[in-house]
Design a protein around this motif. Sequence first.
Motif, PDB file in Angstrom:
ATOM      1  N   LEU A 174      -3.035   4.317  -0.244  1.00 24.26           N
ATOM      2  CA  LEU A 174      -3.929   4.866   0.775  1.00 24.26           C
ATOM      3  C   LEU A 174      -5.049   3.890   1.114  1.00 24.26           C
ATOM      4  O   LEU A 174      -6.158   4.293   1.440  1.00 24.26           O
ATOM      5  CB  LEU A 174      -4.542   6.189   0.312  1.00 24.26           C
ATOM      6  CG  LEU A 174      -3.602   7.381   0.229  1.00 24.26           C
ATOM      7  CD1 LEU A 174      -4.270   8.552  -0.478  1.00 24.26           C
ATOM      8  CD2 LEU A 174      -3.143   7.814   1.615  1.00 24.26           C
ATOM      9  N   GLY A 175      -4.763   2.613   0.998  1.00 21.19           N
ATOM     10  CA  GLY A 175      -5.756   1.613   1.351  1.00 21.19           C
ATOM     11  C   GLY A 175      -6.833   1.408   0.291  1.00 21.19           C
ATOM     12  O   GLY A 175      -7.819   0.735   0.546  1.00 21.19           O
ATOM     13  N   LEU A 176      -6.664   2.000  -0.886  1.00 19.51           N
ATOM     14  CA  LEU A 176      -7.653   1.814  -1.953  1.00 19.51           C
ATOM     15  C   LEU A 176      -6.976   1.229  -3.191  1.00 19.51           C
ATOM     16  O   LEU A 176      -5.772   1.406  -3.398  1.00 19.51           O
ATOM     17  CB  LEU A 176      -8.301   3.153  -2.311  1.00 19.51           C
ATOM     18  CG  LEU A 176      -9.094   3.811  -1.173  1.00 19.51           C
ATOM     19  CD1 LEU A 176      -9.506   5.219  -1.550  1.00 19.51           C
ATOM     20  CD2 LEU A 176     -10.322   2.969  -0.818  1.00 19.51           C
ATOM     21  N   LEU A 189       1.568 -11.081  15.505  1.00 22.91           N
ATOM     22  CA  LEU A 189       1.187 -10.222  16.624  1.00 22.91           C
ATOM     23  C   LEU A 189       0.860 -11.116  17.811  1.00 22.91           C
ATOM     24  O   LEU A 189       0.814 -12.339  17.673  1.00 22.91           O
ATOM     25  CB  LEU A 189      -0.060  -9.416  16.245  1.00 22.91           C
ATOM     26  CG  LEU A 189       0.047  -8.577  14.979  1.00 22.91           C
ATOM     27  CD1 LEU A 189      -1.321  -8.040  14.591  1.00 22.91           C
ATOM     28  CD2 LEU A 189       1.013  -7.436  15.196  1.00 22.91           C
ATOM     29  N   SER A 195       0.783  -1.233   0.000  1.00 21.86           N
ATOM     30  CA  SER A 195       0.000   0.000   0.000  1.00 21.86           C
ATOM     31  C   SER A 195       0.814   1.280   0.000  1.00 21.86           C
ATOM     32  O   SER A 195       0.283   2.342  -0.278  1.00 21.86           O
ATOM     33  CB  SER A 195      -0.949   0.008   1.205  1.00 21.86           C
ATOM     34  OG  SER A 195      -1.827   1.098   1.161  1.00 21.86           O
ATOM     35  N   ARG A 196       2.084   1.220   0.315  1.00 25.23           N
ATOM     36  CA  ARG A 196       2.869   2.460   0.378  1.00 25.23           C
ATOM     37  C   ARG A 196       4.131   2.342  -0.467  1.00 25.23           C
ATOM     38  O   ARG A 196       4.791   1.297  -0.441  1.00 25.23           O
ATOM     39  CB  ARG A 196       3.244   2.769   1.824  1.00 25.23           C
ATOM     40  CG  ARG A 196       2.038   3.138   2.667  1.00 25.23           C
ATOM     41  CD  ARG A 196       2.470   3.527   4.045  1.00 25.23           C
ATOM     42  NE  ARG A 196       1.348   3.952   4.849  1.00 25.23           N
ATOM     43  CZ  ARG A 196       0.735   3.180   5.745  1.00 25.23           C
ATOM     44  NH1 ARG A 196       1.157   1.953   5.940  1.00 25.23           N
ATOM     45  NH2 ARG A 196      -0.273   3.634   6.444  1.00 25.23           N
ATOM     46  N   ASN A 236     -11.094  -7.387   9.312  1.00 28.27           N
ATOM     47  CA  ASN A 236     -10.098  -6.325   9.372  1.00 28.27           C
ATOM     48  C   ASN A 236      -9.258  -6.383   8.098  1.00 28.27           C
ATOM     49  O   ASN A 236      -8.442  -7.273   7.910  1.00 28.27           O
ATOM     50  CB  ASN A 236      -9.223  -6.501  10.614  1.00 28.27           C
ATOM     51  CG  ASN A 236      -8.227  -5.367  10.786  1.00 28.27           C
ATOM     52  OD1 ASN A 236      -7.881  -4.676   9.826  1.00 28.27           O
ATOM     53  ND2 ASN A 236      -7.761  -5.170  12.003  1.00 28.27           N
ATOM     54  N   ARG A 237      -9.471  -5.420   7.234  1.00 31.92           N
ATOM     55  CA  ARG A 237      -8.861  -5.477   5.913  1.00 31.92           C
ATOM     56  C   ARG A 237      -7.344  -5.375   5.949  1.00 31.92           C
ATOM     57  O   ARG A 237      -6.661  -5.755   5.004  1.00 31.92           O
ATOM     58  CB  ARG A 237      -9.418  -4.366   5.033  1.00 31.92           C
ATOM     59  CG  ARG A 237      -9.014  -3.001   5.516  1.00 31.92           C
ATOM     60  CD  ARG A 237      -9.906  -1.915   4.994  1.00 31.92           C
ATOM     61  NE  ARG A 237     -10.100  -1.942   3.555  1.00 31.92           N
ATOM     62  CZ  ARG A 237      -9.207  -1.577   2.659  1.00 31.92           C
ATOM     63  NH1 ARG A 237      -8.027  -1.187   3.040  1.00 31.92           N
ATOM     64  NH2 ARG A 237      -9.484  -1.604   1.377  1.00 31.92           N
ATOM     65  N   ASN A 238      -6.799  -4.859   7.047  1.00 34.74           N
ATOM     66  CA  ASN A 238      -5.353  -4.750   7.145  1.00 34.74           C
ATOM     67  C   ASN A 238      -4.724  -5.980   7.794  1.00 34.74           C
ATOM     68  O   ASN A 238      -3.537  -5.988   8.098  1.00 34.74           O
ATOM     69  CB  ASN A 238      -4.978  -3.493   7.938  1.00 34.74           C
ATOM     70  CG  ASN A 238      -5.475  -2.251   7.239  1.00 34.74           C
ATOM     71  OD1 ASN A 238      -5.357  -2.133   6.015  1.00 34.74           O
ATOM     72  ND2 ASN A 238      -6.073  -1.336   7.988  1.00 34.74           N
ATOM     73  N   ARG A 239      -5.540  -6.969   8.033  1.00 34.74           N
ATOM     74  CA  ARG A 239      -5.052  -8.181   8.681  1.00 34.74           C
ATOM     75  C   ARG A 239      -5.656  -9.385   8.012  1.00 34.74           C
ATOM     76  O   ARG A 239      -6.565 -10.014   8.561  1.00 34.74           O
ATOM     77  CB  ARG A 239      -5.528  -8.204  10.123  1.00 34.74           C
ATOM     78  CG  ARG A 239      -4.755  -7.393  11.079  1.00 34.74           C
ATOM     79  CD  ARG A 239      -5.201  -7.919  12.405  1.00 34.74           C
ATOM     80  NE  ARG A 239      -4.698  -7.154  13.503  1.00 34.74           N
ATOM     81  CZ  ARG A 239      -4.860  -7.548  14.753  1.00 34.74           C
ATOM     82  NH1 ARG A 239      -5.534  -8.649  15.016  1.00 34.74           N
ATOM     83  NH2 ARG A 239      -4.374  -6.839  15.719  1.00 34.74           N
ATOM     84  N   ASN A 247       4.803  -5.170   1.865  1.00 38.28           N
ATOM     85  CA  ASN A 247       4.162  -5.534   3.114  1.00 38.28           C
ATOM     86  C   ASN A 247       4.730  -6.844   3.623  1.00 38.28           C
ATOM     87  O   ASN A 247       5.351  -7.594   2.879  1.00 38.28           O
ATOM     88  CB  ASN A 247       2.653  -5.607   2.944  1.00 38.28           C
ATOM     89  CG  ASN A 247       1.972  -4.461   3.675  1.00 38.28           C
ATOM     90  OD1 ASN A 247       2.319  -4.173   4.824  1.00 38.28           O
ATOM     91  ND2 ASN A 247       1.033  -3.803   3.028  1.00 38.28           N
ATOM     92  N   HIS A 248       4.519  -7.114   4.894  1.00 32.29           N
ATOM     93  CA  HIS A 248       5.125  -8.276   5.535  1.00 32.29           C
ATOM     94  C   HIS A 248       4.079  -9.282   5.932  1.00 32.29           C
ATOM     95  O   HIS A 248       2.902  -8.971   6.007  1.00 32.29           O
ATOM     96  CB  HIS A 248       5.853  -7.850   6.812  1.00 32.29           C
ATOM     97  CG  HIS A 248       6.666  -6.633   6.664  1.00 32.29           C
ATOM     98  ND1 HIS A 248       6.545  -5.553   7.484  1.00 32.29           N
ATOM     99  CD2 HIS A 248       7.620  -6.325   5.769  1.00 32.29           C
ATOM    100  CE1 HIS A 248       7.389  -4.623   7.095  1.00 32.29           C
ATOM    101  NE2 HIS A 248       8.046  -5.068   6.064  1.00 32.29           N
TER     102      HIS A 248
END
Lengths: 315, 342
Positions: B284-286, B71, B60-61, B92-95, B66-67
């Motif tokens: 930006l998450g899109l 957690l 995303s950036r 959770n879209r980031n997970r 990404n990894h």
Amino acid sequence: MVLRQRIHDAFKETMERMTGPRMVSAFKEKGVLSVSDFVKAGDNLVSKCPTWSWEVGEPSKKKVYLPANKQYLITRNVPCLRRAYSVEEEYEAAGGEVLLDNEDNDGWLATHGKPKETKNEEEDDLPSMETLEISKGRAIQSIPSYFGGEEEDDIPDMADFDDSGNLVEPDDPATLRNQYFVAHEPEDENILRTRTYDVSITYDKYYQTPRVWLTGYDESRMPLQPELVLEDVSQDHAHKTVTIEDHPHLPGKHASVHPCRHGAVMKKIIDVLMSRGVEPEVDKYLFLFLKFMASVIPTIEYDYTMDFDLGSSSS
Amino acid sequence: MASNPSPSSPSLNSGSVLQFDRFQSLVDVGFWHRLSSLKLETLGIDQSPITLVGFFAPHSRAQVSNHLTLLSESLPTAPIEHASSIETNLGNRNRCPVPGILYNTNTLEEFKELDRDNLLQIEANKILEDIRLGKVEEDSTLLLRFLVISYADLKTWSFRYLFAFPALVIDPPATLMSLQPATQILTAEEAESLSAACNEWRSSSLTAGIPFFIVSINSDSQATLRPLKDWESCQGDQNKLLFGFYDPCHLKTNPGWPLRNFLTFICLRWKLQKVRFFCYRERLGLANLEVSLIGDALISIQKEPQYIPKVVGWERIGNRLALRCISLAESMDPQRLAASAA
């Protein structure tokens, strides 16, 4: 200093226990947030910038006044390509800072938007990450252990770790090799190893404002000592407004921007907006807040999308 | 293990060997905190493998991949039997949850002597079986199984560990015919429709965590995303099909690691030889089709049906195993904590 901080923490803790959380909004009057304002503003941040998400955190550290599934906000793997001081030099050259609060020396600096608006230019400054050569000296065994060197004696015991079993693997033709960009030793001061950050926002009940926390990783994705995190903080704030403390929802010590003046600065930002005829809405609080945080951590490129006109000469 | 270094030459004149960017691991300190309390309070000296849930998200950036992240929530909570906390992380879209397994040893010697080739092969066999039995169509994250070996020294609060992202090696390797930004392959209308479809997929809690999908584009340039189990019904219509995956990799020149087992799956299970794949990436998450890539790969169908591929995947930095050591005495040793609080 440390003692003072500890006494203050104890005081704060007691106050938090005795006083209920703020329920009534004093957003425009004081620049602070009630618990429900925080949740509202957080929901808006997550929906507009989906790289942010709500997290639950450690069950033992759960705050009852916040919804169980909305304890704090986090965005992970945020790149930090340069150390803060290199950006500050550019700023000074450009005269790009305004003091928002000049009554005393603790004033916050406001930036005119992003440190360097032109992303392309910045990319040009950096040699292509893909082509940088691997530093042969950095064998993985030598990665320093977290928090100081006491373990160093222990690490060579891995030297006899059998690395022969997968010899076939480096020759696997479908694996892209040498992907790890390790920068040259800084001939050019602007080029340092890419760090990444997890940036989290918690609700500080005592100050009734959001609070930013930084968890850093080095270029090989090992946790950064919090002291090294201070290199990525504007030097006006390192050790002063940015301190290393226990995270309210996560284990361990993390760097945090101390919230004692957040309310006052947010109030000023809101006043400026209102004087320009912009009616600030509480659900945009975190966008304003994150823009303001960018002056403290200028090189950590987290997302807050909305380009707010703060009423200044921002482009 | 064979150590024949000569890479197989591509079977076609044009195109080159398709190379995948390695997956990278990142472990949050909270993971070690929870593992320690699990050891001390529940597991004791039990060395049975522990079920893990790793998390990843599409790139995303700019400039960072990404990894696969561990957690504290990656570990099961107290009663081990009720493993997988995958359900609690849905939405959770980031997970995006990925199944993994941890072998934690009680001594350094045992850690060093773990039969890594064998452990990796065991995971690869699971992937192969999931492909052959059709489980992947139901749960595509099974293609991303990962493996961690560790030695948690709770006397010094130091943790040694090594990750593996098992990948089945097809022989000859896939050939890359082309790889370009999606916006250069698709028409503007198709790109717009695909962006919208991806954003919808990523924002629904039902699909946000599903990293592999089929993109179907009809003659009106309208794109839809379909789960893998819809493969049969996708074939009937005359739509253009792309095989999409969440790509953690930031490189413009290569797709990320998850495509590797996906291609093998497509080749073994669906018997396709020519695959158009879609490396889904965000900004930006899109959805962002400028940074997302579309590529064409050729794969050979393996002749023997019971063929067992080789496996690779231990995490490396350069040519060395990415063996790591982290000491958390400062934040975990009760004596030090007491001293610093005094």
